[in-house]
Write an enzyme that holds these catalytic residues in place. Structure first.
Site, PDB file in Angstrom:
ATOM      1  N   ASP A  33      33.852  36.456  42.495  1.00  0.00           N
ATOM      2  CA  ASP A  33      34.495  36.573  43.802  1.00  0.00           C
ATOM      3  C   ASP A  33      35.138  35.241  44.213  1.00  0.00           C
ATOM      4  OD1 ASP A  33      34.893  38.148  46.261  1.00  0.00           O
ATOM      5  OD2 ASP A  33      33.591  36.650  47.167  1.00  0.00           O
ATOM      6  N   GLU A  37      38.423  36.882  40.317  1.00  0.00           N
ATOM      7  CA  GLU A  37      39.279  37.436  41.370  1.00  0.00           C
ATOM      8  C   GLU A  37      40.338  36.390  41.688  1.00  0.00           C
ATOM      9  OE1 GLU A  37      37.865  37.388  45.338  1.00  0.00           O
ATOM     10  OE2 GLU A  37      39.186  38.992  46.010  1.00  0.00           O
ATOM     11  N   ASP A  81      39.564  45.694  48.687  1.00  0.00           N
ATOM     12  CA  ASP A  81      40.289  44.735  49.528  1.00  0.00           C
ATOM     13  C   ASP A  81      41.677  45.230  49.917  1.00  0.00           C
ATOM     14  OD1 ASP A  81      38.382  42.699  49.771  1.00  0.00           O
ATOM     15  OD2 ASP A  81      38.907  41.863  47.812  1.00  0.00           O
TER      16      ASP A  81
END
Length: 620
Positions: free
Chosen positions: A363, A392, A462
């Site tokens: 992340d 990410e 997201d």
């Protein structure tokens, strides 16, 4: 010829080892300004007698006339040329011979020589002006786990996927699917038992990898504010439940990837709470980036959590510690601190050693230091060599994809043009020519051995759901999926999107999974099952060789080709809202082909009639 537009960089994405024998070379030129490029190369130490003067030695190029480079892709301003070489001794010196109708230059590492004005032979073979690929060291070759390129991922947001154990529900749990406009404060009881119960569904769809958003102990529904990196969230199950899940998934040929939130922790993490309580006297003080003696300089609520509702703008932009974004509940780790390294690296290895997971998704990976990720890679690969590491990153990610960091990143660079072409992206819709240029930018950003492992997505926790992006139109959505599946890389499907769950961005994209078959969008669901099967059958689907064949900006259709060895697949897309007569390219005219999607033969003429938002996948 615009010399200033020409660019090459040695030992970079313009010159890299593809495997132990092969080096890929690329060069950029101004768009439509160059007619031909040849690569002149040879071993830097290979000298031999001249043909006409045997007592005099000269440098021996592997191909004295150079090998032709392919103009592979174009963007708005540039052309990109490609070739591969196999240096016999794993070393290469090289330069580019570049021509158009007026100009002929040698493009080298130190100077650009106009061959119309100098003694050509003397200047071409000046090795001091050659780029250098010193040696193909096998340790430096990009090396992702072999299984990754063949994987089709399924992303699960656990709290909203399936409730399999009512006994561990949050006390405020809501009826499954009872609310469409969900928020991150709501709980519906999704858990790991629910995932175990649905593994056969996941396998039947054809998915071979599950990417879980965080599942560790934390107070929120999304779990990106972790309290305990070593414990499954109590509303999701236990560590033993997770072990059972991994074992059952592996029995079905499904790999498991977890989400590593190592940029920041949650407000209630014990290290952070110790800092809040003891300030500089805490042994964890340097585990975070703190700017003042008063660690907390904003109001807290009755639970001693940040009282965001009563914070001012000044509060929100002047925390005394670094955070993820401007989120006081997510203090940023100092990943250069030894206690932090021990804690986070320990967690990363713990879930591999004890539970046999197959990968980590990282992340906010681009806000953590490269140095930390290099060490992370050594640690986790030391435990299980074929663990995959996927970062990410919403922007160009090449800096993280070489020099020993990630195997892949989430390919938002591809998502953006897919949205803009097949749907809407901030109300922007682009024509085929612009789409091609945007996709070409992605194709030229990454080396080919990385491309085939990129984590390609069209939506996620997201973003908006792809069906919503595509105007709630299933046919448009299926075109987007088709492009995703035929682009090099590994496709990922966000839970629920395969059955037509829609939604705007976070939190509306986190609705409960629909398990009533009567409410499934079978057009999308069956399409994805077919694409997964085709991708497993035809290597050309995941090939890095994508060739544009034709397009029409007014009619809005697109034809491209995927190639793997002798296998060639032509994809024709009508991205318009009207039926079209599409003139076929010469390669397909009057040919007998196989429509591999519908499993039927077709006798083509010189054009084909395509319904609105339809496609063909043809094999010659």
């Amino acid at each position: 010829m615009n010399i200033a537009a020409i660019y090459h960089e040695a030992k970079s994405k313009y010159a890299y080892a593809y495997d132990k024998e092969t080096v890929h070379i690329k060069i950029r030129t101004g768009k439509d300004e160059v007619d031909e490029i040849k690569l002149i190369y040879g071993d830097p130490f290979h000298y031999g007698p001249k043909e006409d003067e045997v007592n005099t030695s000269e440098w021996k190029a592997d191909s004295s006339l150079g090998i032709p480079m392919l103009k592979e892709y174009s963007t708005g301003m540039h052309d990109y040329w490609f070739c591969e070489i196999k240096p016999k001794w794993k070393r290469a010196k090289y330069a580019f011979l570049i021509k158009n109708k007026d100009t002929k230059v040698i493009f080298g590492s130190r100077e650009i020589i106009d061959l119309n004005t100098v003694d050509e032979k003397k200047r071409i073979y000046n090795l001091e002006n050659f780029f250098n690929f010193p040696y193909v060291n096998h340790e430096d070759i990009y090396d992702a786990p072999k299984w990754v390129a063949d994987t089709t991922w399924y992303q699960i947001f656990t709290e909203r996927f399936s409730n399999g154990d009512l006994s561990i529900n949050d006390e405020n749990v809501l009826e499954w699917g009872s609310i469409d406009n969900v928020t991150n404060d709501m709980f519906f009881g999704g858990d790991l038992r629910g995932v175990i119960n649905k593994l056969d569904y996941i396998k039947d769809m054809g998915f071979t990898g599950i990417y879980f958003t965080p599942i560790f102990q934390s107070p929120s529904s999304h779990k990106y504010d972790i309290e305990d990196y070593y414990k499954i969230d109590s509303h999701f199950g236990t560590n033993d439940t997770f072990k059972e899940l991994v074992q059952e998934a592996h029995k079905r040929g499904i790999r498991i990837m977890l989400d590593a939130v190592f940029n920041h922790c949650g407000w209630r993490h014990p290290y952070w709470q110790d800092v809040v309580k003891n300030g500089r006297d805490s042994k964890y003080y340097d585990c975070f980036y703190i700017n003042g003696d008063s660690v907390v300089n904003f109001p807290l609520d009755d639970n001693n959590d940040p009282d965001i509702d009563n914070m001012t703008y000044d509060n929100l932009v002047n925390f005394n510690y670094a955070t993820f974004g401007f989120t006081p509940r997510m203090p940023k780790w100092n990943t250069d601190n030894e206690l932090v390294k021990e804690h986070l690296m320990g967690a990363a290895k713990y879930w591999i050693e004890e539970y046999d997971i197959d990968g980590w998704r990282l992340d906010v990976s681009n806000e953590v230091s490269h140095e930390f990720w290099r060490e992370f890679r050594k640690e986790v690969k030391g435990v299980k060599k074929d663990v995959v590491i996927i970062g990410e990153n919403w922007d160009e990610a090449f800096p993280w994809l070489h020099s020993g960091q990630f195997d892949s990143t989430m390919n938002y660079d591809l998502l953006m043009p897919i949205w803009s072409f097949f749907g809407k992206n901030n109300n922007l819709h682009i024509k085929p020519s612009t789409f091609i240029e945007a996709v070409n930018r992605v194709l030229t950003t990454y080396p080919k051995n990385i491309l085939k492992n990129m984590f390609n997505l069209v939506d996620s926790h997201d973003t908006e759901r792809i069906l919503t992006v595509c105007y709630e139109n299933a046919d448009k959505t299926n075109l987007a999926y088709l492009f995703q599946f035929t682009f090099p890389g590994t496709p990922s499907i966000y839970y629920g999107s395969e059955v037509g769950v829609n939604g705007n961005t976070d939190p509306n994209n986190r609705k409960c999974m629909v398990w009533d078959n009567d409410k499934h969008n079978d057009k999308i669901k069956n399409h994805l099952k077919t694409l997964i099967n085709l991708r497993n059958t035809y290597k050309a689907f995941n090939s890095t060789e994508l060739r544009w064949v034709d397009y029409d900006n007014e009619k809005e259709y697109l034809i491209y080709k995927k190639v793997s060895g002798e296998q060639e697949l032509y994809i024709i897309m009508n991205n318009s809202n009207q039926e079209l007569n599409i003139t076929l390219p010469e390669q397909l005219m009057n040919k007998k082909v196989e429509d591999i999607y519908n499993q039927q033969e077709m006798n083509l003429s010189d054009e084909v009639v395509m319904e609105e938002n339809s496609f063909l996948i043809l094999r010659l």
